[in-house]
Design an enzyme around this catalytic site. Structure first.
Site, PDB file in Angstrom:
ATOM      1  N   ARG A  71      40.740  47.449  50.108  1.00 57.20           N
ATOM      2  CA  ARG A  71      42.178  47.208  50.221  1.00 57.20           C
ATOM      3  C   ARG A  71      42.777  48.294  51.115  1.00 57.20           C
ATOM      4  NH1 ARG A  71      43.553  46.068  43.799  1.00 57.20           N
ATOM      5  NH2 ARG A  71      42.050  44.374  43.511  1.00 57.20           N
TER       6      ARG A  71
ATOM      7  N   LYS B  32      53.777  42.164  34.471  1.00 59.30           N
ATOM      8  CA  LYS B  32      53.103  43.174  33.650  1.00 59.30           C
ATOM      9  C   LYS B  32      53.984  43.552  32.456  1.00 59.30           C
ATOM     10  CE  LYS B  32      49.158  44.005  35.740  1.00 59.30           C
ATOM     11  NZ  LYS B  32      47.869  43.730  35.052  1.00 59.30           N
TER      12      LYS B  32
ATOM     13  N   TYR C 130      55.295  41.725  40.447  1.00 63.86           N
ATOM     14  CA  TYR C 130      54.125  42.288  39.763  1.00 63.86           C
ATOM     15  C   TYR C 130      54.532  43.109  38.556  1.00 63.86           C
ATOM     16  CZ  TYR C 130      49.632  44.643  39.145  1.00 63.86           C
ATOM     17  OH  TYR C 130      48.447  45.123  38.621  1.00 63.86           O
TER      18      TYR C 130
ATOM     19  N   LEU D 148      45.413  53.255  41.607  1.00 65.98           N
ATOM     20  CA  LEU D 148      44.044  53.429  41.147  1.00 65.98           C
ATOM     21  C   LEU D 148      43.114  53.681  42.331  1.00 65.98           C
ATOM     22  CD1 LEU D 148      43.648  50.629  38.443  1.00 65.98           C
ATOM     23  CD2 LEU D 148      43.877  53.089  38.074  1.00 65.98           C
TER      24      LEU D 148
ATOM     25  N   GLY E  48      35.848  43.716  37.444  1.00 62.99           N
ATOM     26  CA  GLY E  48      36.736  44.497  38.301  1.00 62.99           C
ATOM     27  C   GLY E  48      36.314  45.953  38.339  1.00 62.99           C
TER      28      GLY E  48
END
Length: 217
Positions: A156, A126, A122, A149, A10
């Site tokens: 995206r 987490k 999400y 980020l 990633g």
């Protein structure tokens, strides 16, 4: 130190792996990946594993510090069940293996707003992962909770637009604590976290990550 990395392919993981391989404080860097990747140095050890079969690879999770920065999006995963596998199951399996094999230092990339009681899927998974890892009681545990980020060459569209909007309002003096965080800065903060000799639990959020990245030169 012997470093273990989950999520090396990633954006954050790539930056982290690069820093670890360049850093003389780390003698070995072990990457746990689904598909084989090339390495140009013997310092880098690549383990191609089936994350759905943790019993086949958990014995390999041995070292001084484990970094977990795996993650996906609902769009890429295709379903909430598939996303939960990546963002919860795989990482918890990795953490449990590290704990069982005597790894003392665990560093996790989470998200700002992580909360096991959140209505947002999400943030909830987490938060559940944070809670589960904390219960493992590593000698030292560090959570990083970034906001948006900033990934190199991100495809995206929503993320790119959000970064542009935040950068604009930051220039106006607004929401400075939530400015976009380059993955390279997050990776540096993670490396620094591994070098700090301490015990217990630490949680580093948002803009504080920028300062943390500069703690050790």
């Amino acid at each position: 130190m012997k470093a273990l990395v989950l999520g090396a392919t990633g954006a954050t993981g790539k930056d982290l792996t690069k820093l670890l391989l360049e850093d003389q404080d780390f003698s070995e860097v072990h990457l746990f990946v689904r598909n084989n990747i090339k390495s140009e140095t013997k310092k880098c050890k690549i383990h191609v594993v089936d994350f759905d079969q943790p019993k086949n690879w958990q014995h390999l999770v041995t070292g001084d510090v484990a970094f977990s920065c795996m993650g996906t999006t609902l769009k890429d995963a295709g379903s909430k069940e598939a996303q939960r596998k990546v963002d919860y199951d795989y990482q918890l399996n990795f953490a449990e293996a590290a704990k069982n094999n005597g790894v003392e230092d665990f560093i996790l990339v989470s998200v700002y707003g992580a909360d096991s009681g959140s209505k947002l899927f999400y943030n909830r998974i987490k938060g559940e992962l944070e809670d589960a890892v904390k219960k493992l009681n590593f000698e030292k545990t560090t959570y990083f909770q970034p906001g948006i980020l900033e990934r190199k060459n991100s495809e995206r569209s929503v993320e790119v637009l959000s970064i542009k909007a935040l950068n604009f309002v930051n220039k106006l003096g607004l929401f400075k604590s939530q400015k976009p965080l380059p993955t390279s800065v997050l990776a540096k903060a993670m490396v620094n976290a591994a070098k700090i000799k301490s015990k217990g639990f630490s949680e580093i959020k948002l803009s504080a990550i920028f300062n943390f990245a500069e703690k050790i030169k």
